[in-house]
Write a protein that holds these residues in place. Structure first.
Motif, PDB file in Angstrom:
ATOM      1  N   ARG A  49      22.433  47.889  48.583  1.00 19.44           N
ATOM      2  CA  ARG A  49      22.975  47.323  50.308  1.00 19.44           C
ATOM      3  C   ARG A  49      24.535  47.342  50.694  1.00 19.44           C
ATOM      4  NH1 ARG A  49      18.790  42.494  51.044  1.00 19.44           N
ATOM      5  NH2 ARG A  49      20.405  42.475  48.380  1.00 19.44           N
ATOM      6  N   GLU A  50      25.372  47.926  51.772  1.00 21.02           N
ATOM      7  CA  GLU A  50      26.594  47.938  51.711  1.00 21.02           C
ATOM      8  C   GLU A  50      26.933  46.355  51.608  1.00 21.02           C
ATOM      9  OE1 GLU A  50      27.984  49.785  55.109  1.00 21.02           O
ATOM     10  OE2 GLU A  50      30.161  49.399  54.586  1.00 21.02           O
ATOM     11  N   ARG A  51      26.288  45.587  52.349  1.00 20.23           N
ATOM     12  CA  ARG A  51      26.764  44.069  52.822  1.00 20.23           C
ATOM     13  C   ARG A  51      26.867  43.702  51.481  1.00 20.23           C
ATOM     14  NH1 ARG A  51      21.412  44.365  54.874  1.00 20.23           N
ATOM     15  NH2 ARG A  51      19.437  42.613  54.214  1.00 20.23           N
ATOM     16  N   ASP A  52      25.963  43.647  50.470  1.00 22.15           N
ATOM     17  CA  ASP A  52      26.264  43.183  49.134  1.00 22.15           C
ATOM     18  C   ASP A  52      27.751  43.214  48.645  1.00 22.15           C
ATOM     19  OD1 ASP A  52      23.895  42.327  49.129  1.00 22.15           O
ATOM     20  OD2 ASP A  52      23.388  43.748  47.478  1.00 22.15           O
ATOM     21  N   LEU A  53      28.707  44.376  49.176  1.00 27.83           N
ATOM     22  CA  LEU A  53      30.122  44.520  48.673  1.00 27.83           C
ATOM     23  C   LEU A  53      30.658  43.953  49.041  1.00 27.83           C
ATOM     24  CD1 LEU A  53      30.294  46.854  46.390  1.00 27.83           C
ATOM     25  CD2 LEU A  53      28.245  47.159  47.730  1.00 27.83           C
ATOM     26  N   HIS A  54      30.423  43.274  50.546  1.00 24.52           N
ATOM     27  CA  HIS A  54      30.899  42.488  51.260  1.00 24.52           C
ATOM     28  C   HIS A  54      31.286  40.909  51.201  1.00 24.52           C
ATOM     29  CE1 HIS A  54      33.128  45.568  54.324  1.00 24.52           C
ATOM     30  NE2 HIS A  54      31.184  46.014  54.120  1.00 24.52           N
ATOM     31  N   ARG A  55      30.651  41.006  50.233  1.00 20.85           N
ATOM     32  CA  ARG A  55      30.242  38.680  49.518  1.00 20.85           C
ATOM     33  C   ARG A  55      31.243  39.552  48.290  1.00 20.85           C
ATOM     34  NH1 ARG A  55      24.310  39.625  50.202  1.00 20.85           N
ATOM     35  NH2 ARG A  55      24.613  39.166  47.497  1.00 20.85           N
ATOM     36  N   THR A  56      32.169  38.418  48.276  1.00 27.27           N
ATOM     37  CA  THR A  56      33.103  38.292  47.222  1.00 27.27           C
ATOM     38  C   THR A  56      32.085  37.632  45.653  1.00 27.27           C
ATOM     39  OG1 THR A  56      33.747  35.503  47.752  1.00 27.27           O
ATOM     40  CG2 THR A  56      34.788  37.745  48.421  1.00 27.27           C
ATOM     41  N   THR A  57      30.717  37.459  45.966  1.00 26.72           N
ATOM     42  CA  THR A  57      30.036  36.487  45.122  1.00 26.72           C
ATOM     43  C   THR A  57      29.040  37.679  44.434  1.00 26.72           C
ATOM     44  OG1 THR A  57      28.560  36.319  46.557  1.00 26.72           O
ATOM     45  CG2 THR A  57      29.247  34.060  46.346  1.00 26.72           C
ATOM     46  N   PHE A  58      28.758  39.262  44.942  1.00 31.59           N
ATOM     47  CA  PHE A  58      28.656  39.740  44.096  1.00 31.59           C
ATOM     48  C   PHE A  58      29.722  40.461  43.565  1.00 31.59           C
ATOM     49  CE2 PHE A  58      28.793  44.815  44.328  1.00 31.59           C
ATOM     50  CZ  PHE A  58      27.263  44.276  44.268  1.00 31.59           C
ATOM     51  N   HIS A  59      31.156  40.052  43.695  1.00 31.47           N
ATOM     52  CA  HIS A  59      31.850  40.716  42.473  1.00 31.47           C
ATOM     53  C   HIS A  59      31.990  40.097  41.340  1.00 31.47           C
ATOM     54  CE1 HIS A  59      33.089  43.543  45.492  1.00 31.47           C
ATOM     55  NE2 HIS A  59      32.731  43.117  46.658  1.00 31.47           N
ATOM     56  N   ALA A  60      33.342  40.820  40.251  1.00 34.97           N
ATOM     57  CA  ALA A  60      33.462  40.621  39.298  1.00 34.97           C
ATOM     58  C   ALA A  60      34.118  39.079  39.687  1.00 34.97           C
ATOM     59  CB  ALA A  60      33.641  41.003  37.720  1.00 34.97           C
ATOM     60  N   PRO A  61      34.737  38.184  38.461  1.00 31.32           N
ATOM     61  CA  PRO A  61      35.493  37.065  38.715  1.00 31.32           C
ATOM     62  C   PRO A  61      37.269  37.824  38.556  1.00 31.32           C
ATOM     63  CG  PRO A  61      34.049  36.378  37.264  1.00 31.32           C
ATOM     64  CD  PRO A  61      33.700  37.736  37.188  1.00 31.32           C
ATOM     65  N   SER A  62      37.212  38.830  37.898  1.00 32.19           N
ATOM     66  CA  SER A  62      38.571  39.323  37.727  1.00 32.19           C
ATOM     67  C   SER A  62      38.837  40.315  39.245  1.00 32.19           C
ATOM     68  CB  SER A  62      38.661  40.091  36.557  1.00 32.19           C
ATOM     69  OG  SER A  62      37.627  40.809  36.417  1.00 32.19           O
ATOM     70  N   CYS A  63      37.535  40.999  40.055  1.00 31.82           N
ATOM     71  CA  CYS A  63      37.850  42.227  41.065  1.00 31.82           C
ATOM     72  C   CYS A  63      38.646  42.035  42.032  1.00 31.82           C
ATOM     73  CB  CYS A  63      36.037  41.988  41.749  1.00 31.82           C
ATOM     74  SG  CYS A  63      35.976  43.559  42.894  1.00 31.82           S
ATOM     75  N   GLU A  64      39.055  42.881  42.079  1.00 29.07           N
ATOM     76  CA  GLU A  64      40.801  42.754  43.224  1.00 29.07           C
ATOM     77  C   GLU A  64      39.381  42.469  44.593  1.00 29.07           C
ATOM     78  OE1 GLU A  64      43.225  42.948  42.785  1.00 29.07           O
ATOM     79  OE2 GLU A  64      43.579  43.618  40.668  1.00 29.07           O
ATOM     80  N   VAL A  65      38.635  42.873  45.145  1.00 32.44           N
ATOM     81  CA  VAL A  65      38.187  42.326  46.338  1.00 32.44           C
ATOM     82  C   VAL A  65      38.003  40.880  46.623  1.00 32.44           C
ATOM     83  CG1 VAL A  65      35.959  42.698  47.950  1.00 32.44           C
ATOM     84  CG2 VAL A  65      36.605  44.806  46.163  1.00 32.44           C
ATOM     85  N   GLN A  66      38.095  40.638  47.526  1.00 29.55           N
ATOM     86  CA  GLN A  66      38.337  38.934  48.181  1.00 29.55           C
ATOM     87  C   GLN A  66      37.865  38.578  49.852  1.00 29.55           C
ATOM     88  OE1 GLN A  66      39.443  36.428  46.039  1.00 29.55           O
ATOM     89  NE2 GLN A  66      39.770  38.198  44.915  1.00 29.55           N
ATOM     90  N   GLU A  67      37.003  37.806  49.825  1.00 26.58           N
ATOM     91  CA  GLU A  67      36.677  37.516  51.417  1.00 26.58           C
ATOM     92  C   GLU A  67      37.783  37.916  51.888  1.00 26.58           C
ATOM     93  OE1 GLU A  67      33.722  36.270  52.609  1.00 26.58           O
ATOM     94  OE2 GLU A  67      33.811  35.286  50.987  1.00 26.58           O
ATOM     95  N   CYS A  68      37.112  38.164  53.636  1.00 32.78           N
ATOM     96  CA  CYS A  68      38.119  39.005  54.731  1.00 32.78           C
ATOM     97  C   CYS A  68      37.179  39.083  55.965  1.00 32.78           C
ATOM     98  CB  CYS A  68      38.535  40.280  54.460  1.00 32.78           C
ATOM     99  SG  CYS A  68      36.981  41.628  54.472  1.00 32.78           S
TER     100      CYS A  68
END
Ligand SMILES: [Zn+2]
Length: 68
Positions: A49-68
């Motif tokens: 599900r694409e929307r999972d990728l838009h949640r910061t909690t889905f990513h690893a703590p060290s991931c570059e993706v942040q809340e937008c």
């Protein structure tokens, strides 16, 4: 009267996090019930599900993706 024309410099900020989200990717047809999935190129986590990728909690703590 002079009009100050300033160039907008905030137009690229919106895609800073989204550049890491890639997809949809198709699973190989050799897999039973093959489906599509989305992947974060920063931390490597995947979801169907694409929307999972838009949640910061889905990513690893060290991931570059942040809340937008
Ligand atoms: Zn990530």
């Amino acid at each position: 009267m002079k009009i100050n024309h300033s160039t907008p410099e905030n137009s690229i900020a919106l895609t800073t996090s989204l550049q890491y989200i890639t997809g949809p990717h198709w699973e190989p047809p050799t897999i039973p019930n093959a489906t599509t999935y989305w992947r974060c190129s920063s931390c490597g986590r995947e979801s169907i599900r694409e929307r999972d990728l838009h949640r910061t909690t889905f990513h690893a703590p060290s991931c570059e993706v942040q809340e937008c």
